[in-house]
Design a protein around this motif. Structure first.
Motif, PDB file in Angstrom:
ATOM      1  N   GLU A  39       0.047 -12.618  58.013  1.00 45.21           N
ATOM      2  CA  GLU A  39      -0.179 -11.741  56.997  1.00 45.21           C
ATOM      3  C   GLU A  39      -0.559 -10.250  57.555  1.00 45.21           C
ATOM      4  OE1 GLU A  39      -0.764 -15.772  55.393  1.00 45.21           O
ATOM      5  OE2 GLU A  39      -1.566 -14.661  56.956  1.00 45.21           O
ATOM      6  N   GLY A  40      -0.060  -9.102  56.619  1.00 40.25           N
ATOM      7  CA  GLY A  40      -0.311  -7.893  57.430  1.00 40.25           C
ATOM      8  C   GLY A  40       0.446  -7.393  58.459  1.00 40.25           C
ATOM      9  N   GLY A  41       1.283  -8.472  58.874  1.00 42.87           N
ATOM     10  CA  GLY A  41       2.297  -7.886  59.949  1.00 42.87           C
ATOM     11  C   GLY A  41       1.948  -7.984  61.412  1.00 42.87           C
ATOM     12  N   LEU A  42       0.796  -8.873  61.713  1.00 47.44           N
ATOM     13  CA  LEU A  42       0.337  -9.207  62.972  1.00 47.44           C
ATOM     14  C   LEU A  42       1.433 -10.153  63.708  1.00 47.44           C
ATOM     15  CD1 LEU A  42      -3.735  -9.239  63.162  1.00 47.44           C
ATOM     16  CD2 LEU A  42      -2.058  -7.285  63.391  1.00 47.44           C
ATOM     17  N   LEU A  43       1.745  -9.817  64.767  1.00 42.53           N
ATOM     18  CA  LEU A  43       2.346 -10.672  65.527  1.00 42.53           C
ATOM     19  C   LEU A  43       1.574 -12.095  66.302  1.00 42.53           C
ATOM     20  CD1 LEU A  43       5.361  -8.768  66.999  1.00 42.53           C
ATOM     21  CD2 LEU A  43       5.605 -11.199  66.072  1.00 42.53           C
ATOM     22  N   TYR A  44       2.007 -13.008  66.585  1.00 44.16           N
ATOM     23  CA  TYR A  44       0.992 -13.803  67.471  1.00 44.16           C
ATOM     24  C   TYR A  44       2.010 -14.484  68.266  1.00 44.16           C
ATOM     25  CZ  TYR A  44       1.172 -17.818  64.320  1.00 44.16           C
ATOM     26  OH  TYR A  44       1.664 -18.821  63.516  1.00 44.16           O
ATOM     27  N   GLY A  45       1.424 -15.172  69.595  1.00 46.92           N
ATOM     28  CA  GLY A  45       2.101 -16.188  70.275  1.00 46.92           C
ATOM     29  C   GLY A  45       0.821 -17.138  70.970  1.00 46.92           C
ATOM     30  N   ILE A  46       1.449 -18.321  71.161  1.00 48.43           N
ATOM     31  CA  ILE A  46       0.471 -19.451  71.705  1.00 48.43           C
ATOM     32  C   ILE A  46       0.571 -19.199  73.327  1.00 48.43           C
ATOM     33  CG2 ILE A  46      -0.487 -21.966  71.680  1.00 48.43           C
ATOM     34  CD1 ILE A  46      -0.898 -20.457  69.134  1.00 48.43           C
ATOM     35  N   ASN A  47      -0.536 -19.208  73.948  1.00 44.66           N
ATOM     36  CA  ASN A  47      -0.393 -19.267  75.677  1.00 44.66           C
ATOM     37  C   ASN A  47      -1.529 -19.755  76.170  1.00 44.66           C
ATOM     38  OD1 ASN A  47       1.754 -16.982  75.526  1.00 44.66           O
ATOM     39  ND2 ASN A  47       0.208 -15.886  74.352  1.00 44.66           N
TER      40      ASN A  47
END
Length: 398
Positions: A369-377
């Motif tokens: 929500e709010g437009g943050l991107l995320y990735g699992i590393n």
């Protein structure tokens, strides 16, 4: 934030319709010009306080690019809930992150805006306030957290106290949902007994079902009705097909398909029938849409695409439950990050025109929500962490 506009040489098929229910195939549609960025290697360095991810694109027409500012990393050796490759991250207005492992260890981990771990809530079970394997989680009105497990929805107050719950409709299977401004919930179903979209009221009772269907003969092709979905300010919602073709649809809650855009950018290779039937690592060579976010009249789309240097991992011998030797192809999270890139596109939802399209040399394909991107590393500790990034469209000084 700047909204650049420009036209280049890729192709997009656009169609608007007032017909409800099933969306038909891509045959005989009008062509419009769309936009896709020409890529050049550049390193963004616009702020002093945030790490910025290297990108591979500056559009020469609008002289702009998408910049990703790193805002937090979630996950370290002391966390109460370890992350997994399929973990879902939600984000509230106060900046807190909620991480769901999406496993039978059913709890939600709370992280501060700085990424530091805090409390957890939820426990394994099938009773009120208990979770039986988390599938998806979203922050809703008032920073409450709505969680879907295999059998039910549970609404938690910001403190983690369960407030309301209700069963997932019978024979509906889903990995994701979207909460609309009206309080209604749209679930993306992939079970062939129902169409792709299930509309629930605020008490989680079935209100309507509509969208693409698959027949009994297609029962093994459940991916055909999987979509990424997000609510829009108008009470409508956007849906982008996850696999096979790059299709963007706008629906309203009456079950009417309002608008549809079919993208054919040079970086997206549509899947053939043979590709759809392939199993295992062969399908990894093809693109997929893994995250979307709505921002006013714009739709942000994040796609996983094979890296140009993509290589099939070497098969390793292992044994099955009966002790028979088999060949497997183990893929670590870091290996996935090397094998895949991310393409982020921003579309005008009224026209389907592409405002920005840019490729990144990393796998960061999901939105909060709010437009943050995320990735699992993988962290240096070899445990997993989630890196969160704030995307921004900026002009590049000439």
């Amino acid at each position: 934030m700047i909204t650049p506009t420009f036209a280049t040489n890729s192709t997009m098929i656009v169609r608007s319709t007032g017909q409800p229910n099933r969306a038909s195939g891509a045959v005989g549609r009008w062509l419009l010009a769309a936009a896709t960025c020409t890529t050049l290697f550049a390193i963004a360095s616009r702020t002093m306080w945030a790490q910025i991810l290297q990108s591979t694109g500056v559009d020469p027409t609008c002289n702009c690019r998408i910049v990703l500012h790193k805002v937090a990393s979630l996950g370290d050796n002391e966390d109460a809930v370890a992350l997994k490759p399929g973990s879902v991250i939600a984000h509230d207005a106060a900046g807190r992150f909620f991480a769901a492992r999406t496993s039978l260890e059913s709890s939600i981990a709370v992280f501060g805006a700085d990424g530091k771990p805090g409390s957890t809530f939820g426990r394994q079970g099938e009773g009120p306030g208990e979770l039986g394997g988390v599938r998806h989680a979203r922050v809703t009105r008032g920073d409450s957290v709505l969680v879907m497990d295999y059998r039910k929805f549970t609404l938690f107050a910001p403190s983690g106290v369960p407030v309301r719950w209700g069963a997932v409709p019978n024979r509906v299977s889903a990995f994701r949902f979207a909460v609309l401004k009206s309080g209604y919930v749209v679930v993306n179903n992939y079970h062939p007994s129902h169409p792709s979209f299930i509309l629930l009221n605020s008490k989680f009772a079935l209100a309507r079902e509509f969208g693409r269907r698959i027949t009994a003969d297609d029962r093994d092709d459940w991916d055909a009705i999987q979509y990424q979905i997000v609510g829009l300010d108008s009470g409508r919602f956007a849906a982008v097909r996850q696999y096979f073709n790059y299709e963007v649809e706008i629906w309203d809650t009456t079950g009417t398909l309002v608008r549809r855009f079919d993208r054919v950018p040079p970086w997206y290779r549509p899947w053939t029938e043979a590709d759809k039937l392939a199993n295992g690592e062969k399908t990894d060579r093809f693109p997929g849409i893994f995250g979307i976010h709505a921002d006013a009249e714009r739709l942000w789309i994040a796609a996983r695409v094979p890296d140009p240097k993509w290589k099939q991992p070497a098969a390793q011998p292992s044994k099955d439950a009966r002790g028979r030797e088999i060949l497997s192809k183990p893929i670590s999270v870091d290996e996935n990050d090397r094998r895949f890139d991310t393409v982020i596109e921003v579309l005008d939802m009224a026209t389907g025109r592409v405002l920005v399209s840019q490729r990144f040399d990393a796998l960061i394909t999901q939105f909060t929500e709010g437009g943050l991107l995320y990735g699992i590393n993988e962290a240096p500790s070899l445990l997993l962490r989630a890196d969160a990034w704030r995307p921004e469209i900026v002009r590049v000084p000439k």
